[in-house]
Design an enzyme around this catalytic site. Structure first.
Site, PDB file in Angstrom:
ATOM      1  N   GLU A 290       0.822  -1.216   0.000  1.00 18.55           N
ATOM      2  CA  GLU A 290       0.000   0.000   0.000  1.00 18.55           C
ATOM      3  C   GLU A 290       0.847   1.253   0.000  1.00 18.55           C
ATOM      4  O   GLU A 290       0.468   2.274  -0.562  1.00 18.55           O
ATOM      5  CB  GLU A 290      -0.929   0.024   1.233  1.00 18.55           C
ATOM      6  N   HIS A 319       9.943 -25.931   0.802  1.00 15.23           N
ATOM      7  CA  HIS A 319       9.314 -26.967  -0.015  1.00 15.23           C
ATOM      8  C   HIS A 319       8.249 -26.358  -0.915  1.00 15.23           C
ATOM      9  O   HIS A 319       7.245 -26.986  -1.209  1.00 15.23           O
ATOM     10  CB  HIS A 319       8.690 -28.026   0.892  1.00 15.23           C
ATOM     11  N   LYS A 433     -14.257   0.049  -3.642  1.00 13.41           N
ATOM     12  CA  LYS A 433     -15.236   0.283  -2.570  1.00 13.41           C
ATOM     13  C   LYS A 433     -16.521   0.875  -3.129  1.00 13.41           C
ATOM     14  O   LYS A 433     -17.626   0.476  -2.753  1.00 13.41           O
ATOM     15  CB  LYS A 433     -14.660   1.247  -1.526  1.00 13.41           C
TER      16      LYS A 433
END
Lengths: 443, 443
Positions: A290, A319, A433
């Site tokens: 951000e 792994h 949003k």
């Protein structure tokens, strides 16, 4: 005093070979770094009212600690209703200090903790069941008071509290943490219902707020030593008084990433050992993504830059990601963090049926195995020419975690200054949003 | 029949604008894709003995199901001792189907599950306490039988079982899953102690083994409908009979990533909603990173390529990575996955004190809010020119998860063929293992 080794040598040619930086490259940006340092310390975020001042903000600390003390003994569960910057910092510290299986062993004297940062109906219903009103404290956190997910949870849980415990019970068990601002819906609600309310300082943004009441209050509810956490951060603050990268590790860290980005390395890997540092990884991802992913610089020029953070957990991801890190493209800078010791450790005896093949593990401790695997991974990366910074806190305690949090916040802010972008805003998330709100029939 | 929407339109110029692919680009690699398809289906991994054949391997399925049935009722905890490919698939499916708070609500009839893929001494000690021998089944998994972390845990737990329950108890409560091969230390141990043992087929590598006993057996212990899981995978297998990308979504998926990689997009984001799909994200990261990050191609030429996977969880990471995804560089292809529905859902009533600001949420369900946020995020990404593929399973059930697992394994294998690399090996991780083993005094 926090004892943390921060070792940049694995990013330089002396260790890495031709793919590494040479000191001359660092020197070439030193004046630029000095200017960035000076600009940064003129920002309001670096004053006593910004994130940088939080370790010494005794008033804020006391408001959290006193309220936590008042509530002590009245709960078995702490439910943080918050998402992103309102929760990631709390979770990073709680997981690191309490361990990843903590909730399964919690008891009356060790309250469990939950973060409501999801929308899955069945998982929410589970929290209803697991953390009932008469045994829980709920902490709703949103700086703006406008976070849709948090509002939905708050609607659900505040209704239930009122229904089951009445208005007085609601007041005793729901705490709001938000910016004290008239148009803020959470603040309005707190006033209307006379709820306890703690402040998010106006100059402290979500992802930089872990050392404000946003992180400190719920951590204090869990009995975490928040004073040590802040002391660690303050001890780090002393390391950024100079713009000499050899003495200021946050600036050095930023400069290395700046230089590699120019060479086309667009990925930052945070490789953390062990599982209890996974929350720290999530916090780092938000901080880095951000703060540093921006379309425009401070002058308004289109730059569309950013480093993409990847959080990995060792030894598990040896792994998983490691194959790519070792053999794949030269497009990353890797930061490895592992604790230098564990107390108490756990020693191994290898039974007869595993002696052939694994006899060498006899007498070794799990802490030793972890350290050997982390170091083995570090050395393999460096041998493969992959730029790798290693950070080894002597152990995982509150002071060292506070130190690391502040280190990374400062390093992020430095890199933004080097790029000329704003580390403290996030203009890009509004569109999503707006669309989702409209889809739900909101204005 | 699995009902899953896989929508590639957000990767094309018609939706994205100038940053998108045009159909001509896809056409240009169709013959290459066809050749890759043909080569892939000549590989042993795509025969009935490879991962592709697992959904129809009734014998393997039965061995797992029968052993699970035999053990039924004797345990309250399932402890998987395994790491990476030996555990990620199990965890992906268990989390997705059982929900992320499952362990906290488990009871006699719903055993809890744990994966020991860490070395932190205190977290291991916790498992000792939480999952005691007389109430638990331990499943130790390693194909090679040479995994250091797993061997350390196995040493610890097998010693304890023998000490507390004797040899007979050890036999009843410890199951080994490994390749049946003479030089394999786990197989040797199983023989010596006469332990129950299930087979990892020689041609099935760790990250492709979720539908073998590696995943199926511990899932069956939890009562997961493993037959539906395999049926979903088999239904997907029918979709890859053609090399026409419009009919074969795995090939289409691979081609899109192939084309974007050529344009410099070196990052793959898996953005999954909601928290219970986090395990699927970890599984995807391993599959993608280990299969596709390679120094040499199959001809032995140095290529050093690879796509770096990033796993994100929505809605949480809308408050984290999203800013970077929207505003940052054009260096990614994003895959979003969200369930189309939740049953049962959870409806919201907004109390008076939150009406102003959030009244529009009244009557909405959490499932609706989640879907609106996911769609809002998808649309914002596409509007910002960021290539985004969306996958919507009608709901999260065993059949749909099986379908998705097989989809991603096939897509990964296709992309490797397009690049001419081997999707099924991981030569790069040996060096780190050797160093750490030597640091511990091993040979």
């Amino acid at each position: 005093m926090p004892r943390i080794t921060i070792d940049f040598s694995g990013a330089y040619a002396e260790q890495l070979g031709v793919t590494g930086l040479i000191l001359r490259e660092l020197k070439a940006v030193e004046s630029k770094a000095k200017a960035a340092h000076n600009r940064l310390f003129e920002r309001p975020e670096m004053t006593q009212d910004g994130f940088f001042g939080l370790p010494k903000n005794g008033e804020l600390l006391n408001s959290s600690v006193q309220l936590a003390r008042k509530l002590k003994g009245s709960y078995e569960n702490v439910v943080v209703i918050g998402i992103g910057g309102s929760a990631n910092g709390f979770k990073a510290v709680a997981d690191a200090l309490l361990g990843s299986n903590y909730n399964l062993k919690a008891n009356k004297n060790r309250p469990r903790y939950f973060v409501l940062d999801y929308l899955d109906p069945s998982a929410i219903r589970d929290i209803f069941e697991i953390a009932p009103p008469n045994k829980s404290v709920y902490v709703a956190i949103s700086k703006s008071g406008k976070t849709q997910e948090t509002a939905a949870h708050l609607a659900l849980f505040s209704s239930r509290l009122q229904r089951e415990l009445g208005r007085q019970g609601l007041r005793e068990r729901l705490v709001i943490i938000t910016e004290l601002e008239r148009e803020n819906p959470f603040q309005r609600m707190a006033e209307k219902l006379e709820l306890r309310c703690l402040e998010v300082p106006p100059l402290v943004g979500g992802r930089y707020s872990v050392l404000s009441p946003v992180g400190i209050f719920p951590l204090a509810l869990l009995g975490v030593n928040v004073r040590s956490l802040l002391r660690g951060a303050e001890l780090f603050n002393r390391r950024v008084r100079t713009s000499d990268p050899q003495k200021n590790p946050a600036l050095h860290y930023a400069m290395i990433h700046y230089l590699y980005y120019d060479k086309g390395h667009n990925i930052t890997v945070f490789f953390l050992y062990d599982r209890s540092l996974k929350g720290l990884g999530d916090w780092l991802v938000q901080l880095w993504a951000e703060s540093l992913g921006k379309r425009f610089d401070r002058e308004g020029s289109r730059v569309e830059l950013g480093l993409t953070p990847v959080s990995a957990v060792g030894p598990r991801d040896q792994h998983s990601l490691l194959q790519l890190l070792i053999e794949g493209p030269f497009d990353k800078v890797i930061t490895m963090i592992w604790p230098g010791s564990f107390k108490p450790d756990l020693k191994l005896t290898v039974p007869s049926w595993l002696k052939k093949g694994f006899g060498y593990l006899s007498g070794k401790s799990f802490g030793q195995i972890l350290a050997a695997e982390a170091l083995g991974t570090y050395e393999a990366l460096v041998k493969s020419g992959k730029a790798t910074i290693k950070i080894i806190p002597e152990r995982t305690d509150a002071e060292n975690i506070g130190f690391l949090l502040q280190f990374f916040m400062c390093a992020t802010a430095y890199l933004a200054e080097l790029w000329g972008i704003n580390a403290f805003d996030q203009p890009g998330v509004q569109l999503s949003k707006d669309i989702s709100r409209r889809l739900l029939g909101g204005q």
